[in-house]
Design a protein around this motif. Structure first.
Motif, PDB file in Angstrom:
ATOM      1  N   THR A 200     -53.816 -41.063  38.611  1.00  0.00           N
ATOM      2  CA  THR A 200     -54.911 -41.308  37.749  1.00  0.00           C
ATOM      3  C   THR A 200     -54.081 -41.904  36.525  1.00  0.00           C
ATOM      4  O   THR A 200     -53.201 -41.724  36.242  1.00  0.00           O
TER       5      THR A 200
ATOM      6  N   ALA B 139     -62.421 -39.263  42.975  1.00  0.00           N
ATOM      7  CA  ALA B 139     -62.774 -40.405  43.555  1.00  0.00           C
ATOM      8  C   ALA B 139     -62.169 -40.165  44.964  1.00  0.00           C
ATOM      9  O   ALA B 139     -63.010 -40.649  46.072  1.00  0.00           O
TER      10      ALA B 139
ATOM     11  N   ALA C 245     -69.533 -39.547  41.267  1.00  0.00           N
ATOM     12  CA  ALA C 245     -68.374 -38.726  40.342  1.00  0.00           C
ATOM     13  C   ALA C 245     -69.144 -37.255  39.817  1.00  0.00           C
ATOM     14  O   ALA C 245     -68.653 -36.795  39.079  1.00  0.00           O
TER      15      ALA C 245
ATOM     16  N   ARG D  66     -63.945 -45.070  36.685  1.00  0.00           N
ATOM     17  CA  ARG D  66     -65.118 -44.289  36.335  1.00  0.00           C
ATOM     18  C   ARG D  66     -66.108 -44.943  35.398  1.00  0.00           C
ATOM     19  O   ARG D  66     -65.750 -45.286  34.211  1.00  0.00           O
TER      20      ARG D  66
ATOM     21  N   PHE E 128     -60.113 -47.025  41.415  1.00  0.00           N
ATOM     22  CA  PHE E 128     -61.627 -46.967  41.180  1.00  0.00           C
ATOM     23  C   PHE E 128     -61.708 -46.830  39.533  1.00  0.00           C
ATOM     24  O   PHE E 128     -60.996 -46.083  38.979  1.00  0.00           O
TER      25      PHE E 128
ATOM     26  N   THR F 270     -59.332 -44.280  35.172  1.00  0.00           N
ATOM     27  CA  THR F 270     -59.075 -44.829  36.533  1.00  0.00           C
ATOM     28  C   THR F 270     -58.610 -43.847  37.620  1.00  0.00           C
ATOM     29  O   THR F 270     -57.707 -42.895  37.155  1.00  0.00           O
ATOM     30  N   THR F 271     -58.837 -44.157  39.052  1.00  0.00           N
ATOM     31  CA  THR F 271     -58.101 -43.117  39.913  1.00  0.00           C
ATOM     32  C   THR F 271     -57.342 -44.388  41.297  1.00  0.00           C
ATOM     33  O   THR F 271     -58.291 -45.036  41.566  1.00  0.00           O
TER      34      THR F 271
ATOM     35  N   TYR G   9     -67.939 -44.030  40.410  1.00  0.00           N
ATOM     36  CA  TYR G   9     -66.737 -44.807  40.413  1.00  0.00           C
ATOM     37  C   TYR G   9     -66.906 -46.222  41.152  1.00  0.00           C
ATOM     38  O   TYR G   9     -67.655 -46.283  42.268  1.00  0.00           O
TER      39      TYR G   9
END
Length: 268
Positions: free
Chosen positions: A179, A156, A145, A229, A227, A191-192, A236
């Motif tokens: 996101t 990510a 990251a 973080r 993913f 999160t992504t 991630y």
């Protein structure tokens, strides 16, 4: 397989902080329980070790009693992982597959595959050109990251991963979708969601049916990975996966997450 994951990392460096992560997952295929997985991550100083374990579960074991462990180790620096070794021990009934890779700066220096690969005529062999600028699948799963070259911020999904596991060489392109943030199963944070595009290149790819010509894999439909973080480690970590294949839907769901002192048992 897609099974369970256990990962360990180590960090030493002035700006680095030690850390541990454990993430457990449930894998389902066509809506039925398929396997369990656990990912353990331990960071100590400037080195890391990653360990993934997985095993089929429920009625699936009557058809395929598969289990395995994969390990990656190497250097950790500022949220970036540089693998030095990758090891796989996969068992399916009486069949067993072992892989050992030795790497330096993204280049494979040694590779042992036991038993050796048996490829069909339309499966390109893994050659020297496939052994440079790569990562193993475990270190690739733990995405950095930290800021990229000339970028003030990096997400990510802003990358293509070049992966070699000893059995196959493939690229994974990650495309940003959304996101957000979540608080579930012990994890809380940003999160992504990434869309995954697979590009098989060599080895055991395409099922021997001619689908391995270097174009995105048509056997697998839409794949989305979420993913989470981990700010303390600048990484991630996968939270979930949803995929559509010609044989049915595949889902990987986080069932438990712990880090630091709350981690239930450290990797060995």
């Amino acid at each position: 397989g897609l099974g369970a994951c256990c990962v360990s990392l180590a960090i030493s460096g002035t700006a680095a902080a030690d850390g541990d992560i454990r993430a457990s997952y449930a894998i389902a295929f066509a809506g039925l329980p398929f396997a369990n997985a656990t990912l353990d991550l331990a960071v100590r100083g400037s080195v890391y070790t990653a360990r993934v374990t997985y095993q089929t579960t429920g009625a699936t074991r009557l058809l395929s009693d598969a289990a395995g462990v994969a390990t990656s180790d190497g250097a950790y620096k500022g949220g970036r992982l540089t693998p030095a070794g990758f090891y796989l021990d996969h068992r399916n009934g009486r069949r067993r597959q072992k892989v050992a890779l030795g790497l330096a700066d993204g280049v494979v220096k040694t590779m042992t595959v036991d038993p050796p690969l048996v490829l069909t005529s339309d499966q390109p062999p893994i050659e020297t050109k496939h052994l440079s600028a790569i990562a193993d699948p475990l270190s690739a799963l733990l995405i950095s990251a930290v800021r990229g070259e000339g970028k003030t911020e990096i997400g990510a999904c802003d990358r293509t991963l070049s992966i070699l596991d000893g059995l196959r060489r493939y690229d994974v392109r990650l495309e940003p979708q959304a996101t957000g943030s979540t608080s579930q199963k012990g994890f809380s944070g940003p999160t992504t969601i990434c869309r995954v595009v697979l590009k098989p290149l060599a080895g055991l790819i395409g099922g021997g049916r001619g689908t391995n010509s270097g174009v995105p894999n048509t056997d697998v439909g839409q794949i989305d990975v979420t993913f989470g973080r981990i700010n303390a480690l600048d990484l991630y970590v996968p939270m979930s996966l949803q995929a559509r294949t010609q044989y049915g839907a595949v889902s990987v769901i986080l069932t438990e997450y712990a880090d630091g002192d709350s981690k239930p048992g450290a990797p060995r």
